[in-house]
Design an enzyme around this catalytic site. Structure first.
Site, PDB file in Angstrom:
ATOM      1  N   ASP A  54      13.963  65.926  54.019  1.00  0.00           N
ATOM      2  CA  ASP A  54      14.351  65.186  52.821  1.00  0.00           C
ATOM      3  C   ASP A  54      15.837  65.395  52.556  1.00  0.00           C
ATOM      4  OD1 ASP A  54      11.724  64.473  52.481  1.00  0.00           O
ATOM      5  OD2 ASP A  54      11.319  65.963  50.923  1.00  0.00           O
ATOM      6  N   ARG A  55      16.454  64.417  51.954  1.00  0.00           N
ATOM      7  CA  ARG A  55      17.881  64.492  51.659  1.00  0.00           C
ATOM      8  C   ARG A  55      18.289  65.786  50.941  1.00  0.00           C
ATOM      9  NH1 ARG A  55      21.258  59.620  48.678  1.00  0.00           N
ATOM     10  NH2 ARG A  55      23.328  60.558  48.824  1.00  0.00           N
TER      11      ARG A  55
END
Length: 233
Positions: A54-55
Site C-alpha cells: 500500500d502507498r
C-alpha cells in the site's frame, strides 16, 4: 535514491519509503513519481514488480529483472510459500498475546467474500499518561508482529480494525481520534505499518532468501515516544 536491500542478476529488493506508490494507478492519477520508475532509472534497466505494498506502507518490496521468471515468483505468493512479516503499532493491547485472525474480507474489485488469515504476536506494550478517548486517564498501545497467510487488499489494516486494535496513522480503516492525538502530541502523521521481512525461494538458484528492511525514521521515533528503548527487532 532508493535503498537497495538485495540484488543479483535476476532480482532486486528495496526498502520502499512510506507514501511512495509502487506504480502508476488511476486511483492517484495526479502522481508522477513511482518506485518502479525510480528503481528503473537508478539501476538503468527495466524491472517488474513481483507484489505490492500500500502507498502509506514502508518496507521490503521485491522486483524481478527478468520478465520470464515473474510467473514463478507470483506462484510462490499464490501458494503461500512466501513468508511476509510486518510490524505495526496499534491502539490498545490485545488480551490474547498471540493469535490468528481468521476473518473473510470483501474483495474491493468483485465484492465477493474471500478467506483471509493473519497471525499476530504482541512484541511490546505501552501505557502513556494521556486521555485520548475522554474516558480513561491513560492510553495503551502495542507493537505487533504480523504474518499474513493471504494477501487481500488492505488485509492487515482491515483485520486489525476488525478486532478493534486499529493501526495508528491509518486514515481509511483506523481510529481518527488516535490519529489526531498522535499528530498533535508527537507530530506523527504516517501509517505505522512496515513490511519488515520477506522470505522466499530464489526462482533460479533455489536458495531460500531472507530480506530485511530497517524501520523508517517516523516508526523509530514513535517507538521512542512510547518508551520502547530496549527492543530487539
Amino acid at each position: 535514491m532508493l535503498d537497495i536491500l538485495f540484488e543479483d542478476e535476476y532480482l532486486i529488493a528495496i526498502n520502499k519509503p512510506a507514501g511512495l506508490l509502487v506504480h502508476r494507478t488511476s486511483i492517484a492519477a495526479e502522481e508522477t513519481i513511482f518506485a518502479l520508475q525510480m528503481l528503473r532509472d537508478q539501476i538503468g534497466q527495466h524491472v517488474y514488480p513481483v507484489h505490492r505494498l500500500d502507498r502509506p506502507t514502508s518496507g521490503v518490496l521485491l522486483f524481478s529483472k527478468k520478465e520470464e521468471i515473474l510467473p514463478i515468483l507470483k506462484e510462490q505468493f499464490a501458494d503461500r510459500s512466501v513468508q511476509k512479516t510486518y510490524l505495526a503499532i496499534v491502539r490498545g493491547i490485545p488480551t490474547i498475546k498471540s493469535d490468528l485472525i481468521d476473518h473473510p474480507l470483501t474483495s474491493e474489485r468483485s465484492n465477493k467474500l474471500q478467506e483471509a488469515q493473519t497471525h499476530y504476536n504482541v512484541l511490546a506494550e505501552a501505557e502513556i499518561p494521556f486521555d485520548t478517548t475522554g474516558r480513561y486517564p491513560t492510553s495503551r498501545y502495542a507493537l505487533l508482529e504480523l504474518k499474513p497467510e493471504t494477501g487481500r487488499t488492505h488485509q492487515l489494516r482491515r483485520h486489525l480494525a476488525h478486532i478493534r486494535h486499529y493501526i495508528l496513522g491509518d486514515k481509511k480503516h483506523g481510529d481518527n481520534k488516535q490519529n489526531q492525538f498522535f499528530e498533535k502530541q508527537f507530530r506523527m502523521m504516517n501509517l505505522l505499518l512496515h513490511a519488515r521481512k520477506l522470505e522466499f525461494t530464489h526462482p533460479v538458484t533455489k536458495d531460500r532468501i531472507s530480506v530485511v528492511a530497517e524501520l523508517p525514521t517516523h516508526f523509530q521515533k514513535t517507538i521512542t515516544d512510547l518508551g520502547w528503548r530496549e527492543l530487539d527487532l
